[in-house]
Design an enzyme around this catalytic site. Sequence first.
Site, PDB file in Angstrom:
ATOM      1  N   CYS A 119       0.818  -1.140  -0.017  1.00 42.99           N
ATOM      2  CA  CYS A 119      -0.051   0.049  -0.086  1.00 42.99           C
ATOM      3  C   CYS A 119       0.797   1.116   0.078  1.00 42.99           C
ATOM      4  O   CYS A 119       2.087   1.432  -0.020  1.00 42.99           O
ATOM      5  CB  CYS A 119      -1.141  -0.221   0.979  1.00 42.99           C
ATOM      6  SG  CYS A 119      -2.316  -1.228   0.697  1.00 42.99           S
ATOM      7  N   ASP A 120      -0.019   2.413   0.052  1.00 40.20           N
ATOM      8  CA  ASP A 120       0.744   3.483  -0.301  1.00 40.20           C
ATOM      9  C   ASP A 120       2.110   4.039   0.147  1.00 40.20           C
ATOM     10  O   ASP A 120       2.949   4.469  -0.687  1.00 40.20           O
ATOM     11  CB  ASP A 120      -0.175   4.661   0.071  1.00 40.20           C
ATOM     12  CG  ASP A 120      -1.774   4.616  -0.245  1.00 40.20           C
ATOM     13  OD1 ASP A 120      -2.375   5.320  -1.005  1.00 40.20           O
ATOM     14  OD2 ASP A 120      -2.268   3.268  -0.390  1.00 40.20           O
ATOM     15  N   SER A 468      -5.601  11.630  -2.336  1.00 41.47           N
ATOM     16  CA  SER A 468      -5.451  10.268  -2.701  1.00 41.47           C
ATOM     17  C   SER A 468      -5.597  10.042  -4.058  1.00 41.47           C
ATOM     18  O   SER A 468      -5.805  10.976  -4.921  1.00 41.47           O
ATOM     19  CB  SER A 468      -6.712   9.732  -2.176  1.00 41.47           C
ATOM     20  OG  SER A 468      -6.882   8.277  -2.436  1.00 41.47           O
TER      21      SER A 468
END
Length: 552
Positions: A119-120, A468
Amino acid sequence: MKSDSVKKGFDTAPQRSLFHALGLSDEELNRPLVGIVSSYNEIVPGHMNIDKIVDAVKIGVAMGGGTPIVFPAIAVCDGIAMGHVGMKYSLVTRDLIADSTEAMALAHGFDALVMVPNCDKNVPGLLMAAARVNVPTVFVSGGPMLAGRIDGEKTSLSSMFEAVGAFHGGLIDENKLEEFVKKACPTCGSCSGMYTANSMNCLTEVLGMGLKGNGTIPAVYSERIRLAKEAGMKVMELLRKDIKPRDIMTKEAFMNALTMDMALGCSTNSMLHLPAIANECGIELNPTIANEISNKTPNLCHLAPAGHAYIEELNEAGGIYAVMNEINKLGLLNTDCITATGKTVGENIKDCKNLNPNIIRPVENPYSPTGGIAVLQGNLAPDTAVVKRSAVVPEMLQHEGPARVFDCEEDAIEAINGGKINAGDVVVIRYEGPKGGPGMREMLNPTSAIAGRGLGSCVALITDGRFSGASRGASIGHVSPEAAEGGPIALIKEGDIIKIDITNCKLDVDVSDEEMEARRKEWKPREPRVTTGYLKRYASLVSSGAKGAVLK
Protein backbone atom coordinates in the site's frame (compact mmCIF):
# COMPACT_ATOMS: atom_id res chain seq x y z
CA MET A 1 29.10 -12.44 2.11
CA LYS A 2 27.71 -9.68 4.29
CA SER A 3 26.31 -12.30 6.67
CA ASP A 4 29.83 -13.64 7.34
CA SER A 5 30.11 -10.85 9.92
CA VAL A 6 27.53 -12.66 12.06
CA LYS A 7 28.24 -16.34 11.30
CA LYS A 8 31.87 -16.99 10.29
CA GLY A 9 34.86 -17.52 12.56
CA PHE A 10 35.35 -18.20 16.26
CA ASP A 11 34.43 -14.66 17.28
CA THR A 12 30.88 -15.04 15.95
CA ALA A 13 30.15 -18.05 18.16
CA PRO A 14 27.68 -16.00 20.29
CA GLN A 15 25.78 -14.94 17.16
CA ARG A 16 25.70 -18.51 15.87
CA SER A 17 24.27 -19.68 19.16
CA LEU A 18 21.40 -17.25 18.70
CA PHE A 19 20.84 -18.43 15.13
CA HIS A 20 20.66 -21.96 16.49
CA ALA A 21 18.13 -20.69 19.04
CA LEU A 22 16.03 -19.73 16.02
CA GLY A 23 16.14 -23.33 14.88
CA LEU A 24 18.55 -22.70 12.00
CA SER A 25 20.84 -25.58 11.08
CA ASP A 26 24.53 -25.38 10.17
CA GLU A 27 23.59 -26.06 6.55
CA GLU A 28 21.18 -23.08 6.56
CA LEU A 29 23.88 -20.86 8.08
CA ASN A 30 26.28 -21.88 5.33
CA ARG A 31 23.89 -20.38 2.78
CA PRO A 32 23.29 -16.67 2.10
CA LEU A 33 20.86 -15.12 4.58
CA VAL A 34 17.97 -13.47 2.73
CA GLY A 35 15.73 -11.09 4.66
CA ILE A 36 12.10 -11.13 3.61
CA VAL A 37 10.43 -7.89 4.64
CA SER A 38 6.80 -8.82 5.30
CA SER A 39 4.19 -6.08 5.44
CA TYR A 40 1.50 -8.54 6.51
CA ASN A 41 -1.12 -7.32 8.96
CA GLU A 42 -4.82 -7.83 9.66
CA ILE A 43 -5.98 -4.20 9.39
CA VAL A 44 -5.06 -3.29 5.78
CA PRO A 45 -7.03 -5.11 3.01
CA GLY A 46 -4.01 -4.79 0.73
CA HIS A 47 -1.89 -6.69 3.26
CA MET A 48 -4.13 -9.44 4.58
CA ASN A 49 -2.86 -11.87 1.90
CA ILE A 50 0.82 -11.00 2.20
CA ASP A 51 1.47 -13.98 4.49
CA LYS A 52 0.78 -16.22 1.48
CA ILE A 53 3.09 -14.13 -0.71
CA VAL A 54 5.82 -14.36 1.92
CA ASP A 55 5.47 -18.14 2.18
CA ALA A 56 5.90 -18.38 -1.59
CA VAL A 57 8.96 -16.09 -1.51
CA LYS A 58 10.50 -18.33 1.16
CA ILE A 59 10.08 -21.33 -1.10
CA GLY A 60 11.68 -19.44 -3.98
CA VAL A 61 14.66 -18.33 -1.90
CA ALA A 62 15.22 -21.87 -0.64
CA MET A 63 14.92 -23.24 -4.18
CA GLY A 64 17.58 -20.72 -5.22
CA GLY A 65 19.98 -21.81 -2.50
CA GLY A 66 19.38 -19.19 0.18
CA THR A 67 18.08 -19.18 3.74
CA PRO A 68 14.91 -17.05 4.03
CA ILE A 69 14.32 -15.14 7.27
CA VAL A 70 11.23 -12.98 7.72
CA PHE A 71 10.95 -9.69 9.57
CA PRO A 72 8.08 -7.13 9.56
CA ALA A 73 7.29 -3.70 8.20
CA ILE A 74 4.31 -1.59 9.22
CA ALA A 75 1.62 -0.17 6.92
CA VAL A 76 -1.34 2.18 7.37
CA CYS A 77 -4.56 1.77 5.39
CA ASP A 78 -5.14 5.23 3.93
CA GLY A 79 -8.82 4.49 3.35
CA ILE A 80 -9.42 3.67 7.01
CA ALA A 81 -7.21 6.57 8.14
CA MET A 82 -8.97 9.03 5.82
CA GLY A 83 -10.88 12.02 7.15
CA HIS A 84 -9.72 12.02 10.78
CA VAL A 85 -6.54 12.35 12.84
CA GLY A 86 -5.38 8.98 11.50
CA MET A 87 -4.47 10.52 8.14
CA LYS A 88 -1.79 12.58 9.86
CA TYR A 89 -0.02 9.25 10.38
CA SER A 90 -0.09 8.13 6.75
CA LEU A 91 2.75 9.89 4.92
CA VAL A 92 4.89 9.94 8.05
CA THR A 93 5.01 6.13 8.08
CA ARG A 94 7.06 6.19 4.88
CA ASP A 95 10.08 7.28 6.91
CA LEU A 96 9.32 4.95 9.81
CA ILE A 97 9.24 2.06 7.34
CA ALA A 98 12.49 3.10 5.69
CA ASP A 99 14.24 3.67 9.02
CA SER A 100 13.10 0.45 10.69
CA THR A 101 13.87 -1.70 7.65
CA GLU A 102 17.34 -0.18 7.37
CA ALA A 103 17.89 -0.91 11.05
CA MET A 104 16.74 -4.52 10.81
CA ALA A 105 18.65 -5.29 7.61
CA LEU A 106 21.96 -3.82 8.70
CA ALA A 107 21.79 -4.99 12.31
CA HIS A 108 21.45 -8.61 11.24
CA GLY A 109 23.84 -8.73 8.31
CA PHE A 110 21.50 -9.92 5.55
CA ASP A 111 23.08 -10.74 2.20
CA ALA A 112 19.97 -9.91 0.17
CA LEU A 113 16.38 -8.79 0.64
CA VAL A 114 12.97 -9.47 -0.82
CA MET A 115 10.53 -6.67 -0.07
CA VAL A 116 6.84 -7.62 0.16
CA PRO A 117 4.85 -4.36 0.37
CA ASN A 118 1.55 -3.27 -1.13
CA CYS A 119 0.00 0.00 0.00
CA ASP A 120 0.62 3.69 -0.34
CA LYS A 121 3.62 4.58 1.88
CA ASN A 122 4.72 1.01 2.35
CA VAL A 123 6.06 0.65 -1.22
CA PRO A 124 8.08 3.91 -1.35
CA GLY A 125 9.29 3.43 2.22
CA LEU A 126 10.75 0.04 1.32
CA LEU A 127 12.24 1.41 -1.92
CA MET A 128 13.97 4.08 0.19
CA ALA A 129 15.26 1.38 2.53
CA ALA A 130 16.46 -0.73 -0.41
CA ALA A 131 18.54 2.20 -1.66
CA ARG A 132 20.05 2.78 1.80
CA VAL A 133 20.91 -0.85 2.55
CA ASN A 134 22.00 -1.52 -1.04
CA VAL A 135 22.18 -5.31 -1.04
CA PRO A 136 20.60 -7.31 -3.90
CA THR A 137 16.85 -6.77 -3.60
CA VAL A 138 13.66 -7.76 -5.42
CA PHE A 139 10.15 -6.42 -4.82
CA VAL A 140 6.96 -8.48 -5.02
CA SER A 141 3.78 -6.78 -3.84
CA GLY A 142 0.55 -8.22 -2.47
CA GLY A 143 -1.26 -7.22 -5.67
CA PRO A 144 -4.31 -5.13 -6.59
CA MET A 145 -7.91 -5.70 -5.55
CA LEU A 146 -10.49 -6.73 -8.12
CA ALA A 147 -13.09 -4.08 -8.94
CA GLY A 148 -16.51 -4.26 -7.33
CA ARG A 149 -19.77 -4.32 -9.26
CA ILE A 150 -22.94 -2.34 -8.63
CA ASP A 151 -25.85 -2.14 -11.08
CA GLY A 152 -23.71 -3.86 -13.70
CA GLU A 153 -20.93 -1.25 -13.44
CA LYS A 154 -17.47 -1.76 -12.00
CA THR A 155 -16.72 0.20 -8.84
CA SER A 156 -13.84 0.96 -6.51
CA LEU A 157 -12.98 2.82 -3.33
CA SER A 158 -13.33 6.19 -5.09
CA SER A 159 -16.88 5.16 -6.04
CA MET A 160 -17.49 4.47 -2.35
CA PHE A 161 -16.28 7.86 -1.19
CA GLU A 162 -18.25 9.63 -3.92
CA ALA A 163 -21.35 7.68 -2.89
CA VAL A 164 -21.11 9.41 0.50
CA GLY A 165 -21.16 12.78 -1.26
CA ALA A 166 -24.12 11.64 -3.37
CA PHE A 167 -25.94 10.56 -0.20
CA HIS A 168 -25.38 13.93 1.49
CA GLY A 169 -26.54 15.62 -1.72
CA GLY A 170 -29.77 13.62 -1.73
CA LEU A 171 -28.84 11.79 -4.94
CA ILE A 172 -28.95 8.28 -3.43
CA ASP A 173 -30.69 6.83 -0.39
CA GLU A 174 -29.33 4.96 2.62
CA ASN A 175 -30.00 1.54 1.08
CA LYS A 176 -27.97 2.34 -2.02
CA LEU A 177 -25.15 3.73 0.15
CA GLU A 178 -25.11 0.46 2.11
CA GLU A 179 -24.96 -1.49 -1.16
CA PHE A 180 -21.78 0.44 -2.02
CA VAL A 181 -20.39 -0.42 1.42
CA LYS A 182 -20.91 -4.14 0.79
CA LYS A 183 -19.78 -4.29 -2.85
CA ALA A 184 -17.25 -1.53 -3.66
CA CYS A 185 -14.20 -3.38 -2.31
CA PRO A 186 -14.85 -7.10 -2.91
CA THR A 187 -11.45 -8.75 -2.38
CA CYS A 188 -8.14 -8.38 -0.62
CA GLY A 189 -5.50 -6.28 -2.38
CA SER A 190 -4.55 -2.66 -2.95
CA CYS A 191 -7.58 -0.63 -4.06
CA SER A 192 -8.48 -1.40 -7.66
CA GLY A 193 -7.84 1.87 -9.52
CA MET A 194 -4.65 3.71 -10.43
CA TYR A 195 -4.42 5.05 -6.90
CA THR A 196 -1.17 5.58 -5.02
CA ALA A 197 -0.50 1.96 -4.04
CA ASN A 198 -0.99 0.63 -7.54
CA SER A 199 0.85 3.60 -9.03
CA MET A 200 3.90 2.84 -6.92
CA ASN A 201 3.73 -0.91 -7.53
CA CYS A 202 3.55 -0.27 -11.28
CA LEU A 203 6.43 2.22 -11.11
CA THR A 204 8.45 -0.35 -9.16
CA GLU A 205 8.31 -2.47 -12.32
CA VAL A 206 9.41 0.54 -14.38
CA LEU A 207 12.29 1.38 -12.03
CA GLY A 208 13.44 -2.21 -12.46
CA MET A 209 13.01 -3.30 -8.84
CA GLY A 210 9.97 -5.56 -9.45
CA LEU A 211 9.42 -8.38 -11.90
CA LYS A 212 6.93 -8.39 -14.79
CA GLY A 213 3.37 -8.33 -13.43
CA ASN A 214 4.30 -7.00 -10.00
CA GLY A 215 2.08 -3.95 -10.43
CA THR A 216 -0.92 -5.55 -12.12
CA ILE A 217 -1.47 -9.25 -11.33
CA PRO A 218 -4.54 -9.26 -9.02
CA ALA A 219 -4.00 -10.23 -5.39
CA VAL A 220 -6.39 -13.18 -5.63
CA TYR A 221 -4.75 -14.79 -8.68
CA SER A 222 -2.54 -17.83 -8.16
CA GLU A 223 -0.25 -16.25 -10.74
CA ARG A 224 0.90 -13.90 -7.97
CA ILE A 225 1.98 -16.83 -5.82
CA ARG A 226 4.07 -18.06 -8.74
CA LEU A 227 5.49 -14.54 -9.16
CA ALA A 228 6.49 -14.54 -5.49
CA LYS A 229 8.38 -17.82 -5.91
CA GLU A 230 10.11 -16.35 -8.96
CA ALA A 231 11.07 -13.26 -6.92
CA GLY A 232 12.67 -15.50 -4.28
CA MET A 233 14.70 -17.34 -6.91
CA LYS A 234 15.57 -14.13 -8.75
CA VAL A 235 17.08 -12.45 -5.70
CA MET A 236 19.57 -15.32 -5.48
CA GLU A 237 20.53 -14.68 -9.10
CA LEU A 238 21.04 -10.97 -8.34
CA LEU A 239 23.20 -11.96 -5.38
CA ARG A 240 25.40 -14.14 -7.59
CA LYS A 241 25.67 -11.33 -10.16
CA ASP A 242 26.14 -8.69 -7.43
CA ILE A 243 23.41 -6.42 -8.85
CA LYS A 244 22.29 -3.97 -6.18
CA PRO A 245 19.45 -1.41 -5.93
CA ARG A 246 21.67 1.57 -6.71
CA ASP A 247 22.89 -0.23 -9.83
CA ILE A 248 19.23 -0.45 -10.89
CA MET A 249 17.77 2.83 -9.58
CA THR A 250 19.93 5.19 -11.63
CA LYS A 251 19.00 8.67 -12.83
CA GLU A 252 18.01 7.12 -16.17
CA ALA A 253 15.71 4.68 -14.36
CA PHE A 254 13.99 7.57 -12.58
CA MET A 255 13.51 9.34 -15.91
CA ASN A 256 11.85 6.14 -17.13
CA ALA A 257 9.62 6.18 -14.04
CA LEU A 258 8.57 9.79 -14.62
CA THR A 259 7.88 9.05 -18.28
CA MET A 260 5.69 6.07 -17.43
CA ASP A 261 4.05 8.06 -14.64
CA MET A 262 2.83 10.41 -17.37
CA ALA A 263 1.79 7.61 -19.73
CA LEU A 264 -0.12 5.70 -17.05
CA GLY A 265 -1.75 8.68 -15.33
CA CYS A 266 -0.46 7.77 -11.88
CA SER A 267 -1.35 9.32 -8.53
CA THR A 268 0.03 12.78 -7.72
CA ASN A 269 1.65 11.14 -4.68
CA SER A 270 4.27 9.78 -7.07
CA MET A 271 5.59 13.35 -7.18
CA LEU A 272 6.33 13.05 -3.46
CA HIS A 273 7.69 9.52 -3.52
CA LEU A 274 9.92 9.43 -6.60
CA PRO A 275 12.01 12.43 -5.41
CA ALA A 276 12.26 10.87 -1.93
CA ILE A 277 13.44 7.51 -3.31
CA ALA A 278 15.86 9.25 -5.68
CA ASN A 279 17.21 11.24 -2.74
CA GLU A 280 18.19 7.98 -1.02
CA CYS A 281 20.05 7.01 -4.21
CA GLY A 282 21.99 10.29 -4.14
CA ILE A 283 19.99 11.67 -7.06
CA GLU A 284 18.21 15.04 -7.06
CA LEU A 285 14.86 14.83 -8.82
CA ASN A 286 13.42 18.31 -9.23
CA PRO A 287 9.63 18.04 -9.69
CA THR A 288 9.62 20.76 -12.36
CA ILE A 289 11.29 18.31 -14.75
CA ALA A 290 7.94 16.51 -14.83
CA ASN A 291 6.50 19.15 -17.17
CA GLU A 292 9.38 18.74 -19.59
CA ILE A 293 8.76 14.99 -19.64
CA SER A 294 4.99 15.44 -19.78
CA ASN A 295 5.23 17.71 -22.83
CA LYS A 296 6.65 14.87 -24.91
CA THR A 297 4.87 11.91 -23.28
CA PRO A 298 1.32 11.04 -24.34
CA ASN A 299 -1.17 9.80 -21.75
CA LEU A 300 -2.18 6.29 -22.83
CA CYS A 301 -4.22 5.00 -19.87
CA HIS A 302 -7.35 6.30 -18.14
CA LEU A 303 -7.79 3.99 -15.18
CA ALA A 304 -10.09 4.80 -12.27
CA PRO A 305 -10.57 7.48 -11.07
CA ALA A 306 -9.73 9.10 -14.42
CA GLY A 307 -11.78 6.52 -16.34
CA HIS A 308 -13.83 3.37 -15.98
CA ALA A 309 -11.06 0.78 -16.37
CA TYR A 310 -9.25 -0.93 -13.50
CA ILE A 311 -5.89 -2.52 -12.80
CA GLU A 312 -7.23 -6.00 -13.60
CA GLU A 313 -7.98 -4.77 -17.13
CA LEU A 314 -4.52 -3.25 -17.50
CA ASN A 315 -3.14 -6.65 -16.52
CA GLU A 316 -5.24 -8.36 -19.17
CA ALA A 317 -4.12 -5.80 -21.75
CA GLY A 318 -0.49 -6.77 -21.27
CA GLY A 319 0.48 -4.94 -18.10
CA ILE A 320 3.20 -2.39 -17.52
CA TYR A 321 5.69 -3.89 -19.96
CA ALA A 322 3.10 -3.54 -22.75
CA VAL A 323 2.63 0.15 -21.91
CA MET A 324 6.40 0.60 -21.81
CA ASN A 325 6.79 -1.06 -25.19
CA GLU A 326 4.02 1.14 -26.60
CA ILE A 327 5.51 4.36 -25.25
CA ASN A 328 8.97 3.35 -26.43
CA LYS A 329 7.76 3.50 -30.03
CA LEU A 330 8.51 7.19 -29.52
CA GLY A 331 11.99 6.40 -28.19
CA LEU A 332 11.18 7.89 -24.79
CA LEU A 333 12.70 5.22 -22.52
CA ASN A 334 16.26 4.49 -21.49
CA THR A 335 16.33 0.85 -22.57
CA ASP A 336 19.86 0.05 -21.41
CA CYS A 337 18.99 0.25 -17.70
CA ILE A 338 19.64 -3.01 -15.83
CA THR A 339 16.73 -4.41 -13.83
CA ALA A 340 15.94 -6.99 -11.14
CA THR A 341 15.26 -9.50 -13.89
CA GLY A 342 19.00 -9.46 -14.58
CA LYS A 343 18.18 -8.10 -18.03
CA THR A 344 17.88 -4.59 -19.44
CA VAL A 345 14.65 -2.65 -19.88
CA GLY A 346 14.90 -3.18 -23.61
CA GLU A 347 15.23 -6.94 -23.22
CA ASN A 348 12.32 -7.03 -20.77
CA ILE A 349 9.80 -5.17 -22.91
CA LYS A 350 10.74 -6.57 -26.31
CA ASP A 351 7.74 -8.28 -27.94
CA CYS A 352 5.38 -7.33 -25.06
CA LYS A 353 2.21 -6.60 -27.00
CA ASN A 354 -0.66 -4.25 -26.33
CA LEU A 355 -3.56 -6.70 -26.21
CA ASN A 356 -6.34 -4.11 -25.79
CA PRO A 357 -6.02 -0.67 -27.43
CA ASN A 358 -9.11 0.47 -25.52
CA ILE A 359 -7.21 0.08 -22.23
CA ILE A 360 -3.72 0.96 -23.46
CA ARG A 361 -4.17 3.56 -26.17
CA PRO A 362 -1.68 3.34 -29.06
CA VAL A 363 0.75 6.28 -29.20
CA GLU A 364 -0.97 7.34 -32.42
CA ASN A 365 -4.28 7.74 -30.54
CA PRO A 366 -3.55 8.85 -26.96
CA TYR A 367 -6.02 10.29 -24.50
CA SER A 368 -3.92 13.43 -24.66
CA PRO A 369 -0.58 14.34 -26.27
CA THR A 370 0.77 15.31 -22.84
CA GLY A 371 1.21 13.33 -19.66
CA GLY A 372 -1.14 12.59 -16.79
CA ILE A 373 0.46 14.90 -14.21
CA ALA A 374 1.18 18.63 -14.37
CA VAL A 375 3.37 20.67 -12.02
CA LEU A 376 1.99 24.18 -11.59
CA GLN A 377 3.72 27.40 -10.52
CA GLY A 378 2.65 31.00 -9.99
CA ASN A 379 2.25 33.60 -7.28
CA LEU A 380 0.12 31.14 -5.28
CA ALA A 381 2.69 28.34 -5.65
CA PRO A 382 6.11 29.96 -6.13
CA ASP A 383 7.81 26.60 -5.68
CA THR A 384 5.34 24.07 -7.10
CA ALA A 385 1.88 22.52 -6.92
CA VAL A 386 0.74 19.24 -8.50
CA VAL A 387 -2.42 18.11 -10.27
CA LYS A 388 -3.47 14.84 -11.91
CA ARG A 389 -4.27 16.44 -15.25
CA SER A 390 -5.63 13.20 -16.74
CA ALA A 391 -8.42 13.13 -14.11
CA VAL A 392 -9.56 16.73 -14.78
CA VAL A 393 -12.57 17.30 -17.04
CA PRO A 394 -11.73 19.55 -20.03
CA GLU A 395 -13.87 22.46 -18.83
CA MET A 396 -11.82 22.69 -15.61
CA LEU A 397 -8.38 22.80 -17.21
CA GLN A 398 -8.78 26.57 -17.06
CA HIS A 399 -10.88 28.07 -14.31
CA GLU A 400 -11.29 31.29 -12.35
CA GLY A 401 -13.36 31.57 -9.23
CA PRO A 402 -13.66 33.03 -5.73
CA ALA A 403 -11.64 31.45 -2.94
CA ARG A 404 -13.56 29.67 -0.21
CA VAL A 405 -10.92 29.47 2.51
CA PHE A 406 -10.66 26.81 5.23
CA ASP A 407 -7.85 26.26 7.72
CA CYS A 408 -8.46 22.51 8.05
CA GLU A 409 -10.08 19.65 6.17
CA GLU A 410 -12.91 19.20 8.67
CA ASP A 411 -14.21 22.76 8.17
CA ALA A 412 -14.19 22.30 4.40
CA ILE A 413 -16.10 19.01 4.62
CA GLU A 414 -18.73 20.64 6.83
CA ALA A 415 -19.23 23.42 4.29
CA ILE A 416 -19.39 21.06 1.31
CA ASN A 417 -21.83 18.66 2.95
CA GLY A 418 -23.83 21.63 4.21
CA GLY A 419 -24.43 22.85 0.66
CA LYS A 420 -22.38 26.02 1.16
CA ILE A 421 -20.07 25.51 -1.83
CA ASN A 422 -21.39 26.79 -5.15
CA ALA A 423 -20.57 26.24 -8.80
CA GLY A 424 -17.47 28.23 -9.76
CA ASP A 425 -15.96 28.28 -6.26
CA VAL A 426 -12.35 27.37 -5.53
CA VAL A 427 -12.11 25.56 -2.20
CA VAL A 428 -8.81 26.35 -0.45
CA ILE A 429 -7.73 24.04 2.38
CA ARG A 430 -4.54 25.18 4.10
CA TYR A 431 -2.39 24.40 7.14
CA GLU A 432 -2.51 20.75 6.04
CA GLY A 433 1.04 20.59 4.63
CA PRO A 434 3.93 18.40 5.86
CA LYS A 435 4.64 20.74 8.78
CA GLY A 436 1.25 22.37 9.21
CA GLY A 437 -0.86 19.22 9.33
CA PRO A 438 1.46 17.85 10.42
CA GLY A 439 1.69 14.91 8.05
CA MET A 440 0.19 16.33 4.82
CA ARG A 441 -3.21 14.64 4.98
CA GLU A 442 -4.93 13.37 1.83
CA MET A 443 -8.10 15.21 0.86
CA LEU A 444 -10.15 12.34 -0.58
CA ASN A 445 -13.17 13.17 1.57
CA PRO A 446 -13.64 16.75 0.27
CA THR A 447 -12.86 15.88 -3.36
CA SER A 448 -15.27 12.95 -3.21
CA ALA A 449 -17.91 15.11 -1.56
CA ILE A 450 -17.56 17.67 -4.36
CA ALA A 451 -17.76 14.98 -7.05
CA GLY A 452 -20.59 13.16 -5.32
CA ARG A 453 -22.69 16.34 -5.22
CA GLY A 454 -22.22 16.78 -8.97
CA LEU A 455 -19.84 19.75 -8.65
CA GLY A 456 -16.74 18.08 -10.09
CA SER A 457 -17.03 19.95 -13.37
CA CYS A 458 -17.41 23.40 -11.82
CA VAL A 459 -15.58 23.50 -8.45
CA ALA A 460 -11.81 23.31 -7.91
CA LEU A 461 -9.91 22.46 -4.74
CA ILE A 462 -6.38 23.54 -3.87
CA THR A 463 -4.40 22.63 -0.77
CA ASP A 464 -0.93 22.50 0.73
CA GLY A 465 -1.96 18.98 1.73
CA ARG A 466 -2.18 16.21 -0.83
CA PHE A 467 -4.68 13.98 -2.58
CA SER A 468 -5.38 10.30 -2.65
CA GLY A 469 -4.85 8.67 -6.01
CA ALA A 470 -8.60 8.06 -5.80
CA SER A 471 -9.30 11.80 -6.09
CA ARG A 472 -10.41 13.23 -9.41
CA GLY A 473 -11.29 16.66 -10.74
CA ALA A 474 -9.40 19.95 -10.50
CA SER A 475 -7.68 18.85 -7.29
CA ILE A 476 -4.42 20.74 -6.91
CA GLY A 477 -2.17 19.71 -4.04
CA HIS A 478 1.35 20.03 -2.64
CA VAL A 479 1.09 23.85 -2.84
CA SER A 480 4.53 25.03 -1.77
CA PRO A 481 5.64 26.86 0.28
CA GLU A 482 2.92 25.63 2.63
CA ALA A 483 0.83 27.87 4.86
CA ALA A 484 2.67 26.88 8.05
CA GLU A 485 5.84 28.33 6.54
CA GLY A 486 4.14 31.57 5.47
CA GLY A 487 3.60 30.57 1.84
CA PRO A 488 1.20 32.67 -0.24
CA ILE A 489 -1.60 30.15 0.40
CA ALA A 490 -1.57 31.42 4.01
CA LEU A 491 -2.34 34.96 2.76
CA ILE A 492 -5.43 34.22 0.67
CA LYS A 493 -8.68 35.78 1.85
CA GLU A 494 -12.26 34.71 1.29
CA GLY A 495 -13.41 35.89 -2.13
CA ASP A 496 -9.97 36.39 -3.70
CA ILE A 497 -10.09 35.31 -7.32
CA ILE A 498 -7.99 32.20 -7.97
CA LYS A 499 -6.77 31.65 -11.53
CA ILE A 500 -6.09 28.05 -12.53
CA ASP A 501 -4.51 27.28 -15.89
CA ILE A 502 -3.55 23.60 -15.93
CA THR A 503 -2.90 23.67 -19.66
CA ASN A 504 -0.12 26.22 -19.17
CA CYS A 505 0.89 24.98 -15.70
CA LYS A 506 -0.05 28.17 -13.87
CA LEU A 507 -1.64 28.78 -10.46
CA ASP A 508 -2.20 32.38 -9.36
CA VAL A 509 -4.28 34.52 -7.08
CA ASP A 510 -5.50 37.83 -8.55
CA VAL A 511 -4.02 40.00 -5.83
CA SER A 512 -1.30 42.60 -6.40
CA ASP A 513 2.24 42.07 -5.15
CA GLU A 514 1.83 45.12 -2.93
CA GLU A 515 -1.30 43.75 -1.29
CA MET A 516 0.29 40.32 -0.81
CA GLU A 517 3.30 41.95 0.84
CA ALA A 518 1.03 43.95 3.17
CA ARG A 519 -0.78 40.74 4.15
CA ARG A 520 2.55 39.02 4.70
CA LYS A 521 3.58 41.66 7.23
CA GLU A 522 0.37 41.03 9.17
CA TRP A 523 0.63 37.24 9.04
CA LYS A 524 1.68 35.38 12.18
CA PRO A 525 2.67 31.70 12.42
CA ARG A 526 0.04 29.48 14.00
CA GLU A 527 0.59 27.44 17.10
CA PRO A 528 1.51 23.83 16.25
CA ARG A 529 -1.48 21.49 16.21
CA VAL A 530 0.54 18.62 17.65
CA THR A 531 3.02 19.15 20.47
CA THR A 532 3.96 15.61 21.49
CA GLY A 533 5.18 12.33 20.05
CA TYR A 534 6.33 11.30 16.61
CA LEU A 535 4.30 13.93 14.76
CA LYS A 536 6.05 16.69 16.69
CA ARG A 537 9.46 15.29 15.71
CA TYR A 538 8.29 14.81 12.14
CA ALA A 539 7.07 18.41 11.83
CA SER A 540 10.42 19.70 13.06
CA LEU A 541 12.39 17.67 10.49
CA VAL A 542 10.26 17.45 7.35
CA SER A 543 11.03 19.42 4.20
CA SER A 544 8.63 20.98 1.72
CA GLY A 545 6.26 18.95 -0.41
CA ALA A 546 8.15 20.39 -3.37
CA LYS A 547 11.19 18.44 -2.18
CA GLY A 548 9.35 15.16 -1.62
CA ALA A 549 8.62 15.82 2.08
CA VAL A 550 11.87 14.12 3.02
CA LEU A 551 13.28 14.42 6.51
CA LYS A 552 16.18 16.83 6.84
